[in-house]
Enzyme design. Structure first.
Site, short mmCIF file in Angstrom:
data_model
loop_
_atom_site.label_atom_id
_atom_site.label_comp_id
_atom_site.label_asym_id
_atom_site.label_seq_id
_atom_site.Cartn_x
_atom_site.Cartn_y
_atom_site.Cartn_z
N GLY A 164 0.83 -1.20 0.00
CA GLY A 164 0.00 0.00 0.00
C GLY A 164 0.86 1.24 0.00
CB SER A 165 0.03 4.74 0.74
OG SER A 165 -0.58 4.51 1.99
CB SER A 166 5.32 5.55 1.67
OG SER A 166 5.88 5.02 0.49
CB VAL A 189 -1.13 2.99 5.23
CG1 VAL A 189 -1.72 1.89 6.10
CG2 VAL A 189 -2.18 4.05 4.96
N GLY A 190 2.05 2.25 5.28
CA GLY A 190 3.09 1.24 5.51
C GLY A 190 3.95 1.56 6.71
CD GLU A 196 7.08 -5.53 -2.34
OE1 GLU A 196 7.36 -4.55 -3.06
OE2 GLU A 196 7.80 -6.53 -2.25
CB CYS A 241 3.49 0.09 -7.02
SG CYS A 241 3.67 -1.57 -7.66
P1 NAD Z 1 -3.45 2.26 1.20
O1 NAD Z 1 -2.16 2.43 1.91
O2 NAD Z 1 -4.49 3.29 1.35
O3 NAD Z 1 -4.16 0.87 1.64
C1 NAD Z 1 -3.51 -0.37 1.53
C2 NAD Z 1 -4.14 -1.36 2.48
O4 NAD Z 1 -3.89 -0.95 3.82
C3 NAD Z 1 -5.65 -1.49 2.35
O5 NAD Z 1 -6.01 -2.84 2.46
C4 NAD Z 1 -6.15 -0.70 3.56
O6 NAD Z 1 -7.43 -1.09 4.00
C5 NAD Z 1 -5.09 -1.02 4.58
N1 NAD Z 1 -5.00 -0.08 5.71
C6 NAD Z 1 -5.38 1.23 5.74
N2 NAD Z 1 -5.09 1.75 6.95
C7 NAD Z 1 -4.50 0.78 7.68
C8 NAD Z 1 -3.96 0.70 9.00
N3 NAD Z 1 -3.97 1.76 9.82
N4 NAD Z 1 -3.43 -0.46 9.42
C9 NAD Z 1 -3.38 -1.53 8.59
N5 NAD Z 1 -3.88 -1.53 7.33
C10 NAD Z 1 -4.43 -0.39 6.89
O7 NAD Z 1 -3.07 2.04 -0.35
P2 NAD Z 1 -4.02 1.95 -1.62
O8 NAD Z 1 -4.55 3.29 -1.94
O9 NAD Z 1 -4.98 0.82 -1.48
O10 NAD Z 1 -2.97 1.50 -2.75
C11 NAD Z 1 -2.18 2.36 -3.50
C12 NAD Z 1 -0.77 2.42 -2.95
O11 NAD Z 1 -0.19 1.12 -2.89
C13 NAD Z 1 0.17 3.22 -3.85
O12 NAD Z 1 1.00 4.01 -3.06
C14 NAD Z 1 0.95 2.14 -4.58
O13 NAD Z 1 2.21 2.57 -5.07
C15 NAD Z 1 1.09 1.11 -3.50
N6 NAD Z 1 1.38 -0.21 -4.07
C16 NAD Z 1 2.64 -0.70 -3.95
C17 NAD Z 1 2.97 -1.91 -4.53
C18 NAD Z 1 4.37 -2.45 -4.44
O14 NAD Z 1 4.56 -3.62 -4.75
N7 NAD Z 1 5.35 -1.66 -4.05
C19 NAD Z 1 1.98 -2.66 -5.19
C20 NAD Z 1 0.69 -2.14 -5.27
C21 NAD Z 1 0.41 -0.92 -4.69
#
Ligand code: NAD
Length: 508
Positions: free
Chosen positions: A244-246, A248-249, A266, A300
């Site tokens: 997901g996003s940096s 939230v990560g 990731e 991504c």
């Molecule tokens: P996001 O960070 O908003 O959400 C990702 C996941 O995290 C979702 O399932 C969400 O419900 C969960 N989440 C949200 N808050 C949380 C918390 N506090 N604790 C635990 N989990 C939580 O990202 P998004 O908008 O769904 O996806 C887009 C982002 O993901 C972009 O930044 C993209 O670059 C990245 N991405 C990276 C890769 C990679 O392999 N590097 C692959 C796909 C997407």
């Protein structure tokens, strides 16, 4: 809702209906949390309803999963591989329908939706072979009659939290490896792609059920941040793989680190393509088009920054702008569409806000830059001329916006490539060996994926996938990524009757 609309009736083939329980817990479908609506991004109409997990559902699921892990880790690895082989076959038989659902619910074009499911099938094949190669090693001991060896053991449970843009493939990258490595999987998909989570889970768990294995080996929850947070906090889950996003990560990583768990991250990318003066321009232009416009800029690995050598700047740009004006925008399920909608109305609003910020920071819109009036979340594919030092260039704007910049020397281009916080993917177009070897070496790109004469996106599963810096440092899919899903035991065995100590220590 009563029944599925006619155009969505194909969903019956993959076990979906107008209202679906969103959790697979201890071998049964449940859901006692809130009801959410799956929305078609091409027209913002409801496709179907899903009932998410409640905290009690989570707890019940985790209890069963912990029990199942004791059984699964004892199944011999090649037998686990056989189960993953059957999962691959089950996905093959539903490739078209699941691919169509990915396109419908996420909004990527059909070819990419089918490609996403194919990626899991490829991962299954990879993991089947791997299940016979989880090899340890034997290390010479400095002590007589001693032997050292390295064993790889399962971790127990792997938590997988995934993003909306690869709503099932990323689960596949993780689950295929986790399962052959002897781990149970707990999956929480993205809250806006619940139908894909449910349909993919159904295909996987039918294989477990057919083989009389506990369903809880694959536990799946629809839900949002609360369920994600519960996974991050749960000491029963030694490894949390988060995509997901940096932003939230980072939150997830802190929580997992706090309890000494392992995290595989990731996260966001901000990927550049460099086109050198000697590049094959036709190849470069085709690659940039796919890398910047594919998946409506919601990968991504999407190319967000195009670095052009000053001598070919206008040649490349003119061709690209010309192509951008011909891109067919529309329903992602329709033949010939190249650019579908953004995933949500929020994504569309973020695009609009992003364009305002770009303009305020001196960006010049060369083509696109506006919303498209329609029922869906459509926006124009956009090219912006901008300085590499503008702040906005450092962020990942998740849509089809390409920043173009000019450079004079290779060193300058590499410096720009490396000047952003993220470090996922990068590519250079050149035929010169001195340039390409510098590019892939220590003074070249600082990314996890370093390509030559191909786009930044579209990675094969055989390589380790992931990125450095704010992209999180994780590696998934091929190569030796499997090691992250296992626990390394260093074993020293004394088969003699003396007790010689290492480093020649004589203790009394
Ligand atoms: P996001 O960070 O908003 O959400 C990702 C996941 O995290 C979702 O399932 C969400 O419900 C969960 N989440 C949200 N808050 C949380 C918390 N506090 N604790 C635990 N989990 C939580 O990202 P998004 O908008 O769904 O996806 C887009 C982002 O993901 C972009 O930044 C993209 O670059 C990245 N991405 C990276 C890769 C990679 O392999 N590097 C692959 C796909 C997407």
């Amino acid at each position: 809702m009563t029944s599925l609309k006619k155009e969505y009736e194909f969903l019956n083939d993959i076990g979906l209906s107008s209202r679906n329980s969103g959790c697979y817990i201890d071998g049964a479908w449940k859901g006692n949390g809130p009801i959410v609506y799956s929305i078609n991004p091409a027209n913002n109409q409801t496709i179907a309803e899903v009932i998410e997990a409640s905290p009690q559902d989570y707890e019940e699921g985790m209890k069963a999963c912990s029990e199942a892990s004791k059984i699964w880790m004892q199944v011999p690895a090649p037998k686990r591989g056989e189960i993953v082989r059957q999962i691959g076959d089950a996905l093959r038989s539903k490739l078209q329908q699941l691919g169509r659902l990915v396109s419908l619910e996420m909004g990527k074009i059909l070819a990419e939706g089918i490609g996403e499911v194919q990626e899991i099938i490829d991962m299954c094949d990879f993991a089947v072979g791997l299940s016979r190669q989880l090899n340890g090693s034997i290390i010479p001991s400095e002590r007589p009659n001693h032997m050292m060896l390295e064993m790889w053991n399962p971790l127990g449970i792997v938590g997988v939290i995934t993003a909306f843009n690869f709503p099932c493939a990323v689960m596949g990258w993780n689950a295929c490896l986790a399962l052959v490595c002897g781990n149970c999987v707990v999956w929480k998909g993205a809250p806006t792609t619940p139908l894909i989570t449910v349909a993919t889970t159904k295909i996987v768990v039918e294989v477990l059920e057919k083989n009389n294995l506990p369903g809880a080996i694959f536990t799946s929850f629809c839900g949002g941040a609360e369920i994600g947070q519960a996974i991050a906090e749960d000491t029963r889950i030694p490894l949390v793989s988060f995509t997901g996003s940096s932003k939230v990560g980072l939150v997830v990583q802190k929580i997992v680190n706090e309890r000494f768990g392992k995290c595989l991250l990731e996260l966001s990318g901000n990927n550049a393509i460099i086109v050198m003066d000697d590049a094959d321009v036709k190849l470069a232009v085709r690659s940039v088009l796919f890398a910047a416009v594919g998946t409506a800029g919601q990968r991504c690995t999407t190319c967000r920054r195009l670095l052009l050598h000053e001598s070919i700047y206008h040649t490349v740009l003119d061709q690209l702008i010309d192509l951008y004006k011909q891109i067919k925008i529309g329903d992602p399920l329709e033949n010939g569409t190249l650019l579908g909608p953004l995933h949500t109305q929020t994504s569309r609003n973020n695009f609009e806000k992003g364009i305002e910020i770009i303009k305020a920071q001196g960006g010049k819109i060369l083509t696109g830059g506006a919303l498209i009036e329609s029922e869906g979340n459509f926006v124009q594919p956009t090219i912006v001329e901008i300085s590499p030092t503008a702040n906005v260039v450092k962020d990942e704007l998740f849509g089809p916006v390409l920043y173009v910049m000019k450079f004079k020397t290779l060193n300058e281009a590499i410096e720009i490539n490396n000047s952003v916080p993220q470090g996922l993917s990068s590519s250079i177009f050149t035929g010169r060996p001195d340039i390409l070897f510098k590019w892939i070496g220590p003074q070249g790109s600082d990314c996890g994926i370093v390509n030559v004469n191909i786009p930044t996106n579209g990675a094969e599963i055989g390589g380790a996938f992931g990125g450095e810096k704010a992209t999180g440092g994780g590696r998934e899919a091929g190569s030796d990524s499997w090691k992250q899903y296992m626990r390394r035991s260093t074993c020293t065995i004394n088969y003699g009757s003396e007790l010689p100590l290492a480093q020649g220590i004589n203790f009394g």
